[in-house]
Design a protein around this motif. Structure first.
Motif, PDB file in Angstrom:
ATOM      1  N   LYS A 159      -2.304   4.664 -11.391  1.00 49.25           N
ATOM      2  CA  LYS A 159      -2.231   4.629 -12.857  1.00 49.25           C
ATOM      3  C   LYS A 159      -1.120   5.558 -13.324  1.00 49.25           C
ATOM      4  O   LYS A 159      -1.006   6.675 -12.831  1.00 49.25           O
ATOM      5  CB  LYS A 159      -3.547   5.115 -13.473  1.00 49.25           C
ATOM      6  N   PHE A 208      -8.459   0.300 -16.154  1.00 49.75           N
ATOM      7  CA  PHE A 208      -7.882   1.479 -16.796  1.00 49.75           C
ATOM      8  C   PHE A 208      -8.886   2.236 -17.657  1.00 49.75           C
ATOM      9  O   PHE A 208      -8.874   3.455 -17.715  1.00 49.75           O
ATOM     10  CB  PHE A 208      -6.676   1.067 -17.653  1.00 49.75           C
ATOM     11  N   LYS A 251      -5.739   5.890  -6.354  1.00 48.30           N
ATOM     12  CA  LYS A 251      -6.891   5.643  -5.502  1.00 48.30           C
ATOM     13  C   LYS A 251      -6.424   4.788  -4.343  1.00 48.30           C
ATOM     14  O   LYS A 251      -6.027   3.641  -4.540  1.00 48.30           O
ATOM     15  CB  LYS A 251      -7.990   4.905  -6.280  1.00 48.30           C
ATOM     16  N   PRO A 252      -6.454   5.349  -3.125  1.00 49.01           N
ATOM     17  CA  PRO A 252      -5.947   4.604  -1.971  1.00 49.01           C
ATOM     18  C   PRO A 252      -6.565   3.214  -1.881  1.00 49.01           C
ATOM     19  O   PRO A 252      -7.754   3.050  -2.116  1.00 49.01           O
ATOM     20  CB  PRO A 252      -6.377   5.462  -0.784  1.00 49.01           C
ATOM     21  N   ASP A 253      -5.731   2.255  -1.584  1.00 47.95           N
ATOM     22  CA  ASP A 253      -6.132   0.852  -1.432  1.00 47.95           C
ATOM     23  C   ASP A 253      -6.639   0.237  -2.730  1.00 47.95           C
ATOM     24  O   ASP A 253      -7.114  -0.885  -2.726  1.00 47.95           O
ATOM     25  CB  ASP A 253      -7.206   0.663  -0.349  1.00 47.95           C
ATOM     26  N   GLN A 254      -6.592   0.973  -3.847  1.00 47.15           N
ATOM     27  CA  GLN A 254      -7.101   0.392  -5.086  1.00 47.15           C
ATOM     28  C   GLN A 254      -6.044   0.317  -6.187  1.00 47.15           C
ATOM     29  O   GLN A 254      -5.616  -0.769  -6.527  1.00 47.15           O
ATOM     30  CB  GLN A 254      -8.332   1.144  -5.552  1.00 47.15           C
ATOM     31  N   TYR A 255      -5.643   1.444  -6.726  1.00 43.80           N
ATOM     32  CA  TYR A 255      -4.640   1.352  -7.785  1.00 43.80           C
ATOM     33  C   TYR A 255      -3.898   2.667  -7.988  1.00 43.80           C
ATOM     34  O   TYR A 255      -4.322   3.723  -7.515  1.00 43.80           O
ATOM     35  CB  TYR A 255      -5.274   0.922  -9.115  1.00 43.80           C
ATOM     36  N   ARG A 298     -15.296   5.562  -0.164  1.00 45.29           N
ATOM     37  CA  ARG A 298     -15.559   4.139   0.057  1.00 45.29           C
ATOM     38  C   ARG A 298     -17.030   3.822   0.268  1.00 45.29           C
ATOM     39  O   ARG A 298     -17.456   2.693   0.103  1.00 45.29           O
ATOM     40  CB  ARG A 298     -14.773   3.655   1.268  1.00 45.29           C
ATOM     41  N   LYS A 312      -2.065  -2.378  -9.389  1.00 43.84           N
ATOM     42  CA  LYS A 312      -3.311  -2.641  -8.684  1.00 43.84           C
ATOM     43  C   LYS A 312      -3.004  -3.268  -7.326  1.00 43.84           C
ATOM     44  O   LYS A 312      -2.191  -4.180  -7.226  1.00 43.84           O
ATOM     45  CB  LYS A 312      -4.157  -3.611  -9.525  1.00 43.84           C
ATOM     46  N   GLU A 363     -11.971   9.946   2.672  1.00 46.64           N
ATOM     47  CA  GLU A 363     -11.790   8.490   2.616  1.00 46.64           C
ATOM     48  C   GLU A 363     -13.139   7.785   2.719  1.00 46.64           C
ATOM     49  O   GLU A 363     -13.427   6.867   1.961  1.00 46.64           O
ATOM     50  CB  GLU A 363     -10.895   8.020   3.779  1.00 46.64           C
ATOM     51  N   ARG A 367       0.839  -1.187   0.000  1.00 50.61           N
ATOM     52  CA  ARG A 367       0.000   0.000   0.000  1.00 50.61           C
ATOM     53  C   ARG A 367       0.874   1.237   0.000  1.00 50.61           C
ATOM     54  O   ARG A 367       1.978   1.224   0.534  1.00 50.61           O
ATOM     55  CB  ARG A 367      -0.859   0.057   1.263  1.00 50.61           C
TER      56      ARG A 367
END
Lengths: 301, 513, 339
Positions: B196, C178, B190-194, C98, B216, C94, B33
């Motif tokens: 790019k 993507f 995107k935190p905790d996601q990916y 989410r 990712k 955050e 992370r």
């Protein structure tokens, strides 16, 4: 489906329930209750015995005496795990935390919740209103999230889990006992007793509390069933017993790592144990509810 | 009617497939992370990895481990080793078109040092830099506070606080709000996601081999493994479980490559002030009783290597490593315990602390195996305890552990980074409380001399001395090198991916065929 | 209509003190948390006492508890929960990024629970005391006894690992990520907006197993209640009348019986939602679903104090709002509760 009469424990409970439900023909037709009691009894017995090394086929914590990650076989009925431990032995011994925490938590919440409920319902007034509101607030909050947060605050282990899970159930008992206490308070009988000069404490202990026992019993069985699942979930998330102690929830978490390697036995068996035990308590709850509230059993003709 | 619809749908799918093929991204999977995309306030592998992909430093450690100029074209060092003059490449531009000149370099370094976040690694450069001057638009002069044998390494891309950037808010941590000049532009995080990336067409170096890259983040090793198996990702970097690595080796659609040796190590630490491990005899006995091979075999299926000193055996850049810790010898362990006053009737009772998730999914098993191996003496009884990482480090720094498990990745690629932290740099923060040890001063003196000694051979001798001392005092027990982290799993069409002791991939070299 | 307005106002006034109490309980629980959040945040690095004090001051944890409490409430009123230690983003940001994930999961979990619960409940009620009824009842009871995370893992083993019908975890496939741009945060909605069938299929596939996992226990409960409620309604006079009028059994059950049986079921909806949020913690953990509940678990692991507090407060407010809405809806359907 009838459980043989020879189960001493079932007979004992039969007698107990009969006493508690004031002579209704308690267990005569209660197949569900009997099955539930039998399951729970067997689980407790096995779990207690499995704490002694002579009972389990292998040492549940010792490694190095078997092939690694092997499926069920004649030697290892439920296979072995990644540290070469016998899954069957671990499954037998793995209920300790669940059972201890479930009973501990329910006893704790029952005590605190009932006492609060009795006093609140009996005295009424501002105390009752504020307590009710507080309890409603806690009750409305997702119990699983509350339990996780509490256990994270207190730290892992059996003691903290009892407090965390117990805290969550307090409002349940509060609601049940308060409602009953409110009703009892208004009865002419209590008024008469009070007129004789009986103190508040005496009235609560002698007259309010006994009237709530039935409801408490039904609720606690369901709570035990729920507590088993909550404890399993806490252990699964890693807030349970420290390894290498056998524990169903933790073993499922462990098995998750090997799920994709095809080691299905690591998670399947502990999971089935949790279901069976929780189901056992659930069935007792069903049975008691039917006893206490015979209307529920009404059949449509 | 239904048929026509079906044909239409098929056509739509086919069209979208073609559209995809045109800019098919390279996808990496990881369980790491980003903590914070900040040069001044992050200190972890993956955050630094992202920063490194998007911007560059004055120096770099290249694919062959050579330390070469990067944003700088060349450099000079004053004879006394106190002044470093860097000549910046001409015509450098950040993504947004801002010119990167000497003033920009000074601004970035000054800003990082000034902000010095509590969660950052700025300390790696802060103490040595006295001040930075702009000599002319393409020349920057850095004056040091003291001669430093590894200053160029400190100014390299391995150290995120040394990276050059622009466009960050003046008085707050960057949090991803920056522009860089590296091979990739940060398109989205995107935190905790990916994360790019897109190739930055103004990059001065060779263009990255893949134009679009996604990294990712997966929640756990199991999900990561499923992703590479299903082809959801093209390659996987940090961290598969040992079992999954073994399974993937058998998968014809996945190529697993090992890049040993690993500079990452795992070890036991002792708080040398806490009874009963304040007794050196006890620590030595434990040293003889631990079974490294059992851990390597049982827990890691042989994907890690037992070690007998803290210093990784990777020379260069780590020199002077010698095996000083003993192999397993239960009889010796028992004898030492007896000398310390413990036997079957008076067992040694100890806690073993570990943290369940920070070091992957295997930590509970490691603790279990360690407990087993120590209890085989018949004289030791281990009580395993665990805390989540946050609480773990907190309790550790308060001196609340007696014996506990920890891991280390190098901050900079030099031997002292594997000897000084637990003894003289941060003995309390890292829980050893070695500053209360009778031999503390000796370690301090030797290491102080070593870090200012430019001659590598002399320095190596000094480091050897520290290692020999450590085997006597046993503030730590080295257990294994994390070779299992030096693994990449990729789909067969992925080329150019490799790892070296920097423990990072060179993202811009990786492409799909 | 005046009655409804009055009821809503009354209910609102009841919600506020309850929320306040809940927030106070949360505050008390979090402040008895053993350990120093600042030390946890600085995590084992060698930091001077002065810097520690500075941060303690910055975070406001050096103040006396009553003042901290006021700060806490003030922060909530202004929607300011501080910054997460772990991600350094404002906790509110955050949570809002989410939240759609959790809501989407909860919605489809609920949808599954309703469809499956009603279907089995009606089936059992109309065939009371037959083997079908018994099987369904056992299944209903069994579904409460099923550990949710275990059920999810079993679904993973069978349908993802062995059969490859559905992805093992996460919200969106690596290949799609993507080209897929989320506008609303509700991925399925976004997928339909994008109009790309490949994306729609991918997102939908990712939703199936988590929704079933989350909805399963709820389905059991709803099924049980539907059965009980239906049995009662089926005996009622108007059903007999309806039958006598010669309406087909299907029409009788669906349009007369089920509608009336629904009323008591909606009452528990609010409570169900609380249980659902609890279940979301486990579902999100098992399926790597990037929602609010898994954010809370991660924050707990990291001792990320502002994030823990923020998530719990957020969930508390959310649950209170749902309860309020459910109560109001109920009062519209069944005017008796208003008096």
């Amino acid at each position: 489906m009838d459980i043989p009469r020879k189960f001493l424990f079932v007979r004992l409970l039969d007698w107990l329930v009969r006493r508690l439900t004031r002579g209704r023909h308690a267990l005569r037709h209660q197949t569900i209750l009997k099955i539930g009691l039998a399951i729970v009894f067997i689980f407790i017995l096995v779990t207690v015995l499995a704490q002694y090394s002579w009972f389990t086929p292998y040492d549940p914590v010792k490694y190095r005496d078997a092939p690694r990650l092997e499926g069920p076989s004649v030697h290892h009925w439920m296979g072995t795990d990644q540290l070469k431990r016998d899954v069957f032995s671990r499954v037998l011994a793995g209920g300790k935390a669940s059972i201890v925490v479930a009973f501990g938590a329910v006893a704790l919440s029952m005590t605190i919740g009932s006492i609060l409920g009795w006093t609140s319902g009996f005295f009424g007034g501002i105390l009752d209103r504020s307590l009710s509101l507080t309890m409603d607030a806690i009750y409305s909050f997702p119990s699983m999230i509350l339990a996780i947060t509490l256990v994270a605050m207190f730290g892992a282990g059996i003691g903290p889990m009892i407090w965390a899970v117990g805290f969550v159930y307090i409002p349940t008992y509060f609601r049940v006992t308060r409602a009953e206490a409110l009703q009892v308070r208004e009865t002419t009988y209590v008024e008469a007793v009070r007129a004789i000069g009986a103190g508040n404490l005496r009235i609560i202990v002698r007259h309010v509390a006994p009237n709530t026992i039935n409801a408490i019993m039904a609720v606690s069985s369901f709570n035990l069933a729920d507590a088993i699942l909550t404890v399993a979930a806490l252990s699964f998330l890693g807030f349970g017993l420290p390894p290498p102690a056998p524990d169903w929830g933790f073993d499922i978490q462990n098995g998750q790592k090997f799920l994709q390697s095809g080691s299905w036995w690591l998670i399947t068996f502990p999971g089935l144990m949790i279901i069976a035990l929780s189901l056992g308590f659930g069935l007792i709850g069903e049975g008691i509810s039917d006893l206490v509230n015979p209307k529920r059993k009404r059949k449509r003709v | 009617m239904r048929k026509i619809l079906g044909v239409f749908l098929l056509a739509a799918v086919a069209f979208s497939l073609v559209a995809f093929a045109a800019e098919e991204p390279l996808i990496m999977g990881t369980t790491d992370r980003v903590t914070q995309l900040s040069f001044a306030n992050s200190y972890d592998h993956f955050s630094w990895h992202v920063l490194r992909n998007t911007t560059r430093a004055l120096m770099k450690v290249d694919e062959n481990l050579n330390l070469v100029p990067d944003v700088a074209e060349s450099y000079e060092i004053s004879p006394d080793g106190m002044v470093y003059t860097f000549h910046i490449r001409p015509n450098l531009k950040f993504w947004d078109g801002t010119v990167c000149d000497a003033a920009a370099v000074k601004w970035a370094l000054d800003r990082t040092i000034r902000l010095d976040g509590p969660e950052g690694g700025v300390g790696l450069i802060k103490g040595v830099i006295d001040h930075i001057d702009v000599v002319d638009p393409l020349t920057v002069k850095i004056t040091l506070t003291r001669p430093d044998a590894i200053f160029l390494l400190r100014m390299s891309d391995r150290i995120a606080p040394a990276l050059i950037y622009a466009g960050a808010p003046e008085n707050d941590f960057a949090n991803g709000k920056y522009v860089g000049l590296g091979p990739y532009k940060l398109v989205e995080y995107k935190p905790d996601q990916y994360v790019k990336y897109e190739a930055y067409d103004g990059y001065y170096g060779p263009a990255p081999k893949s134009k679009l890259v996604i990294e990712k983040m997966y929640s756990d090793a199991a999900a990561l493994r499923a992703a590479i198996e299903a082809g959801d990702v093209d390659f996987v970097f940090r961290t598969l479980s040992p079992q999954d690595i073994k399974d993937l080796e058998k998968d014809p659609n996945v190529v697993v490559k090992y890049f040993p040796p690993s500079p990452g190590i795992r070890y036991i630490l002792f708080n040398v002030t806490q009874p009963p491990v304040d007794d050196p005899l006890v620590r030595q006995a434990i040293c003889y009783a631990v079974d490294r091979d059992a851990i390597a075999d049982q827990v890691f299926s042989g994907t890690v290597d037992p070690i007998y000193t803290m210093v990784p055996k990777v020379d260069p850049p780590f020199f002077g490593a010698i095996d000083v810790f003993p192999h397993r010898d239960l009889a010796k362990a028992k004898a030492l315990l007896k000398k310390a006053g413990y036997d079957e009737n008076h067992p040694l009772k100890l806690n073993l602390w570990y943290t369940p998730k920070h070091y992957g999914t295997t930590e509970a098993d490691v603790a279990a195996v360690l407990k087993g191996s120590l209890e085989e003496t018949g004289v030791i009884q281990i009580n395993i305890q665990s805390l989540e990482w946050g609480a773990y480090t907190e309790r550790m720094s308060q001196g609340g552990f007696d014996m506990f498990l920890l891991g280390w990745h190098p901050d900079y690629l030099e031997t002292s980074n594997f000897l000084a932290p637990w003894t003289v740099e941060a003995p309390e923060g890292l829980g050893t409380f070695f500053n209360h040890h009778p031999n503390y001063q000796a370690y301090k003196d030797i290491l102080e001399v070593a870090t200012t000694t430019v001659d590598v051979k002399k320095r190596a001798k000094l480091y050897e001395a520290v290692q020999i001392l450590s085997a006597q005092d046993v503030p730590w027990i080295p257990l294994w090198a994390m070779t299992d982290e030096m693994v990449l799993a990729m789909r067969p069409n992925v080329k150019g991916a490799f790892l070296n002791v920097t423990m990072d991939i060179y993202l811009w070299d990786i492409y799909k065929e | 209509m005046g009655g409804i307005a009055r009821y809503i106002t009354q209910r609102l006034f009841l919600t506020i003190p309850m929320l306040l109490i809940l927030l106070t309980v949360v505050f008390l629980i979090l402040r008895v948390m053993p350990g120093d959040p600042v030390a946890a945040m600085l995590g084992g690095r060698n930091v001077s006492q002065q810097l520690m004090d500075e941060y303690r001051h910055k975070m406001g944890v050096d103040k006396p508890i009553p003042l901290q409490y006021i700060d806490y409430l003030n922060g909530i009123i202004h929607g300011n929960f501080g910054k997460s230690f772990r991600t350094s983003q404002p906790v509110v940001t955050e949570l809002f990024t989410r939240f759609p994930a959790t809501l989407e999961l909860a919605f489809f979990g609920m949808l599954f629970a309703f469809i499956f619960g009603f279907w089995t409940g009606v089936l059992a009620a109309t065939r009371a005391d037959t083997p079908i009824d018994h099987t369904i009842r056992i299944f209903h009871i069994g579904s409460f006894a099923m550990p949710l995370f275990w059920f999810g893992l079993m679904l993973q083993v069978i349908f993802a690992v062995k059969l490859h019908w559905f992805p093992v975890a996460s919200r969106v496939g690596g290949r799609i990520a993507f080209s897929f741009h989320s506008v609303t945060g509700f991925y399925l909605l976004d997928a339909f907006l994008s109009g790309d069938p490949k994306i729609i299929l991918d997102i939908a596939k990712h939703l199936v197993l988590p929704s079933i996992t989350l909805g399963f226990a709820q389905a059991g409960l709803l099924g049980r209640m539907t059965r009980a409620s239906m049995l009662e309604v089926l005996d009622a006079d108007y059903i007999t009348t309806a039958r006598a009028k010669g309406l087909s059994e299907r029409v009788v059950i669906l349009s007369h019986a089920l509608r009336n049986a629904l009323i008591p079921i909606i009452t528990v909806f609010g409570l169900q939602f609380a249980i659902l949020m609890g279940g979301a913690v486990l579902t999100e953990t098992v399926f790597s679903w990037p929602g609010v509940a898994s954010f809370l678990v991660r924050s707990i692991e990291a001792r990320d104090w502002p994030a823990i507090q923020g998530s719990i407060v957020f969930i508390a407010i959310f649950i209170s709002a749902i309860n309020l809405i459910v109560d109001v809806c109920y009062s519209v359907i069944d005017p008796r509760v208003r008096y």
